[in-house]
Design an enzyme around this catalytic site. Structure first.
Site, PDB file in Angstrom:
ATOM      1  N   HIS A  74       0.869  -1.170   0.000  1.00 18.30           N
ATOM      2  CA  HIS A  74       0.000   0.000   0.000  1.00 18.30           C
ATOM      3  C   HIS A  74       0.910   1.225   0.000  1.00 18.30           C
ATOM      4  O   HIS A  74       2.054   1.169   0.470  1.00 18.30           O
ATOM      5  CB  HIS A  74      -0.891   0.011   1.239  1.00 18.30           C
ATOM      6  CG  HIS A  74      -1.944  -1.067   1.241  1.00 18.30           C
ATOM      7  ND1 HIS A  74      -2.908  -1.159   0.250  1.00 18.30           N
ATOM      8  CD2 HIS A  74      -2.192  -2.083   2.096  1.00 18.30           C
ATOM      9  CE1 HIS A  74      -3.694  -2.196   0.502  1.00 18.30           C
ATOM     10  NE2 HIS A  74      -3.281  -2.781   1.614  1.00 18.30           N
ATOM     11  N   CYS A  98      -0.425   2.320  -4.627  1.00 21.98           N
ATOM     12  CA  CYS A  98      -1.200   3.533  -4.854  1.00 21.98           C
ATOM     13  C   CYS A  98      -0.309   4.753  -4.629  1.00 21.98           C
ATOM     14  O   CYS A  98       0.640   4.718  -3.847  1.00 21.98           O
ATOM     15  CB  CYS A  98      -2.394   3.598  -3.900  1.00 21.98           C
ATOM     16  SG  CYS A  98      -3.687   2.378  -4.255  1.00 21.98           S
TER      17      CYS A  98
END
Length: 242
Positions: free
Chosen positions: A89, A132
């Site tokens: 992430h 991301c």
């Protein structure tokens, strides 16, 4: 007016060892195993010596990169190229470790630059970042129809600190990266397929990755989405993997 001269093609020497390091947070990232499998197949096909570490903490991201640098510099045989795959992430400029803490991407990139990794000086260093880079989502857009002074030759040859690097991000700055719970991330799956089954200089292969991703129709929460990678290159020569 003189005719333009054809560009002289110069390629990196890939006859030495090829090394790869993959650092992947699998926690709360369903589909990661499919990406790891695809990367393992790709590195085998491209004759890379591959090392994988799952679920690194933020500190371990940094430690593993520094350990990788030390391993490369301590080898007796010549090294031609290094790949580093970072999957976690993330937000813009940072990755989240398994422990929920963040590590700066710039600090990870520093480990293998021309100053800090002598064995890879003037040699290609490829970073693949599946994470991301923000919360923005792209719904797509409709399209119609279908002054530096040159150094004299007798001076010692030097090289900029940050050349010969290729940073490949799964998405544009500020945007989300898409991952399927079973099939893995669309970026990694597309990249490994192109790198394994197509031939050509790496920037040409990445153009094909971008084309395929831009063409794809992704659906998230019932809404159509578009995504494309971002490529930042300071390569000085053509890089062939096949």
């Amino acid at each position: 007016m003189s005719n333009p001269k054809p560009l002289k093609e110069e390629a990196y020497d890939m006859s030495g060892a090829r090394l790869a390091l993959t650092l992947c947070v699998t926690k709360a990232r369903e589909g990661s195993e499919a990406d790891l499998d695809a990367l393992e197949h790709m590195f085998q096909q491209l004759k890379f010596e591959s090392t994988v570490k799952k679920d690194p903490t933020a500190q371990q991201f940094q430690e593993e990169l520094e350990k990788f640098q030390e391993t490369i510099d301590s080898r007796k045989d010549p090294v031609s190229c290094a790949f580093v795959v970072l999957m976690a992430h993330g937000e813009e400029g940072v990755l989240e470790g398994e422990d929920g803490k963040f590590v700066k991407l710039d600090n990870l990139f520093e480990a293998l630059n021309n100053k800090n990794c002598q064995a890879l000086r003037a040699k290609p260093k490829v970073y693949i970042v599946q994470a991301c880079r923000g919360e923005q989502r792209d719904s797509g857009e409709r399209v119609g129809g279908e002054g530096v002074t040159l150094i004299k030759k007798d001076r010692p040859q030097t090289i900029p600190t940050y050349t010969d690097a290729l940073h490949i991000y799964s998405t544009m700055e500020g945007f989300i990266a898409y991952r399927h719970d079973q099939k893995g991330s669309y970026f990694i799956q597309t990249l490994t397929d192109v790198f394994t089954n197509q031939k050509g200089p790496i920037l040409m292969l990445l153009t094909e990755v971008t084309r395929r991703m831009a063409q794809a129709e992704l659906v998230q929460e019932g809404k159509p989405r578009k995504a494309n990678p971002e490529i930042q290159s300071t390569l000085r020569k053509r890089l062939y993997l096949q």
